[in-house]
Design a protein around this motif. Structure first.
Motif, PDB file in Angstrom:
ATOM      1  N   TRP A 272       0.804  12.929 -15.109  1.00 45.41           N
ATOM      2  CA  TRP A 272      -0.393  12.105 -15.167  1.00 45.41           C
ATOM      3  C   TRP A 272      -1.339  12.507 -14.053  1.00 45.41           C
ATOM      4  N   ASN A 273      -2.491  11.884 -14.030  1.00 44.43           N
ATOM      5  CA  ASN A 273      -3.479  12.143 -12.992  1.00 44.43           C
ATOM      6  C   ASN A 273      -3.974  10.809 -12.424  1.00 44.43           C
ATOM      7  N   ASN A 274      -3.042   9.944 -12.023  1.00 43.21           N
ATOM      8  CA  ASN A 274      -3.411   8.661 -11.433  1.00 43.21           C
ATOM      9  C   ASN A 274      -4.008   8.890 -10.055  1.00 43.21           C
ATOM     10  N   SER A 275      -4.921   8.011  -9.678  1.00 42.98           N
ATOM     11  CA  SER A 275      -5.467   8.066  -8.315  1.00 42.98           C
ATOM     12  C   SER A 275      -5.645   6.638  -7.824  1.00 42.98           C
ATOM     13  N   SER A 276      -5.659   6.509  -6.529  1.00 52.39           N
ATOM     14  CA  SER A 276      -5.826   5.211  -5.909  1.00 52.39           C
ATOM     15  C   SER A 276      -7.308   4.926  -5.726  1.00 52.39           C
ATOM     16  N   LEU A 277      -7.722   3.717  -6.078  1.00 48.33           N
ATOM     17  CA  LEU A 277      -9.112   3.349  -5.908  1.00 48.33           C
ATOM     18  C   LEU A 277      -9.328   2.838  -4.493  1.00 48.33           C
ATOM     19  N   LYS A 278     -10.318   3.354  -3.854  1.00 47.19           N
ATOM     20  CA  LYS A 278     -10.677   2.904  -2.510  1.00 47.19           C
ATOM     21  C   LYS A 278     -11.817   1.896  -2.654  1.00 47.19           C
ATOM     22  N   ILE A 279     -11.590   0.691  -2.196  1.00 49.98           N
ATOM     23  CA  ILE A 279     -12.613  -0.351  -2.282  1.00 49.98           C
ATOM     24  C   ILE A 279     -13.283  -0.472  -0.921  1.00 49.98           C
ATOM     25  N   ARG A 280     -14.572  -0.330  -0.922  1.00 49.56           N
ATOM     26  CA  ARG A 280     -15.329  -0.419   0.334  1.00 49.56           C
ATOM     27  C   ARG A 280     -15.572  -1.874   0.668  1.00 49.56           C
ATOM     28  N   GLN A 281     -15.372  -2.188   1.931  1.00 49.00           N
ATOM     29  CA  GLN A 281     -15.652  -3.541   2.386  1.00 49.00           C
ATOM     30  C   GLN A 281     -17.010  -3.548   3.095  1.00 49.00           C
ATOM     31  N   ALA A 282     -17.808  -4.550   2.762  1.00 52.42           N
ATOM     32  CA  ALA A 282     -19.158  -4.626   3.335  1.00 52.42           C
ATOM     33  C   ALA A 282     -19.140  -5.252   4.702  1.00 52.42           C
TER      34      ALA A 282
ATOM     35  N   ILE B 150       0.836  -1.200   0.000  1.00 50.71           N
ATOM     36  CA  ILE B 150       0.000   0.000   0.000  1.00 50.71           C
ATOM     37  C   ILE B 150       0.869   1.248   0.000  1.00 50.71           C
ATOM     38  N   HIS B 151       1.918   1.252   0.791  1.00 51.99           N
ATOM     39  CA  HIS B 151       2.824   2.399   0.816  1.00 51.99           C
ATOM     40  C   HIS B 151       3.522   2.581  -0.531  1.00 51.99           C
ATOM     41  N   CYS B 152       3.950   1.470  -1.134  1.00 48.60           N
ATOM     42  CA  CYS B 152       4.608   1.537  -2.443  1.00 48.60           C
ATOM     43  C   CYS B 152       3.648   2.045  -3.508  1.00 48.60           C
ATOM     44  N   GLU B 153       2.413   1.557  -3.460  1.00 53.76           N
ATOM     45  CA  GLU B 153       1.423   1.993  -4.442  1.00 53.76           C
ATOM     46  C   GLU B 153       1.235   3.506  -4.379  1.00 53.76           C
ATOM     47  N   ASN B 154       1.106   4.038  -3.174  1.00 53.38           N
ATOM     48  CA  ASN B 154       0.925   5.482  -3.027  1.00 53.38           C
ATOM     49  C   ASN B 154       2.163   6.259  -3.460  1.00 53.38           C
ATOM     50  N   PHE B 155       3.341   5.773  -3.090  1.00 53.82           N
ATOM     51  CA  PHE B 155       4.576   6.455  -3.463  1.00 53.82           C
ATOM     52  C   PHE B 155       4.738   6.518  -4.971  1.00 53.82           C
ATOM     53  N   TYR B 156       4.616   5.360  -5.643  1.00 50.22           N
ATOM     54  CA  TYR B 156       4.818   5.325  -7.086  1.00 50.22           C
ATOM     55  C   TYR B 156       3.721   6.053  -7.839  1.00 50.22           C
ATOM     56  N   MET B 157       2.506   6.061  -7.299  1.00 54.62           N
ATOM     57  CA  MET B 157       1.432   6.823  -7.926  1.00 54.62           C
ATOM     58  C   MET B 157       1.800   8.300  -7.979  1.00 54.62           C
ATOM     59  N   HIS B 158       2.253   8.844  -6.857  1.00 56.33           N
ATOM     60  CA  HIS B 158       2.622  10.260  -6.816  1.00 56.33           C
ATOM     61  C   HIS B 158       3.878  10.536  -7.645  1.00 56.33           C
ATOM     62  N   LEU B 159       4.840   9.635  -7.617  1.00 61.91           N
ATOM     63  CA  LEU B 159       6.060   9.810  -8.401  1.00 61.91           C
ATOM     64  C   LEU B 159       5.757   9.845  -9.899  1.00 61.91           C
ATOM     65  N   LEU B 160       4.956   8.899 -10.369  1.00 64.67           N
ATOM     66  CA  LEU B 160       4.609   8.876 -11.792  1.00 64.67           C
ATOM     67  C   LEU B 160       3.766  10.071 -12.182  1.00 64.67           C
ATOM     68  N   ASN B 161       2.904  10.524 -11.296  1.00 70.02           N
ATOM     69  CA  ASN B 161       2.125  11.732 -11.577  1.00 70.02           C
ATOM     70  C   ASN B 161       3.046  12.933 -11.774  1.00 70.02           C
TER      71      ASN B 161
END
Length: 60
Positions: free
Chosen positions: A50-60, A34-45
């Motif tokens: 780019w305008n990448n964003s992280s998808l938040k999946i709701r758990q029921a 999760i930390h890597c995903e956020n870091f690389y998302m911002h780095l690539l942006n």
């Protein structure tokens, strides 16, 4: 001369990170992913404007 040492340092850190992600994934510990995903998302942006964003999946 500095370019090679910088490259070697970055390569060793990325190799270490890859090993950690693989090892912790085998133990079902995904917090570092999760930390890597956020870091690389911002780095690539920043790098590619780019305008990448992280998808938040709701758990029921």
């Amino acid at each position: 001369m500095n370019r090679k040492s910088y490259f070697d340092y970055i390569e060793s850190r990325l190799t270490w990170l890859s090993y950690r992600v693989t090892a912790r994934g085998a133990l079902n510990m995904y917090d570092i992913n999760i930390h890597c995903e956020n870091f690389y998302m911002h780095l690539l942006n920043l790098l590619y404007d780019w305008n990448n964003s992280s998808l938040k999946i709701r758990q029921a």
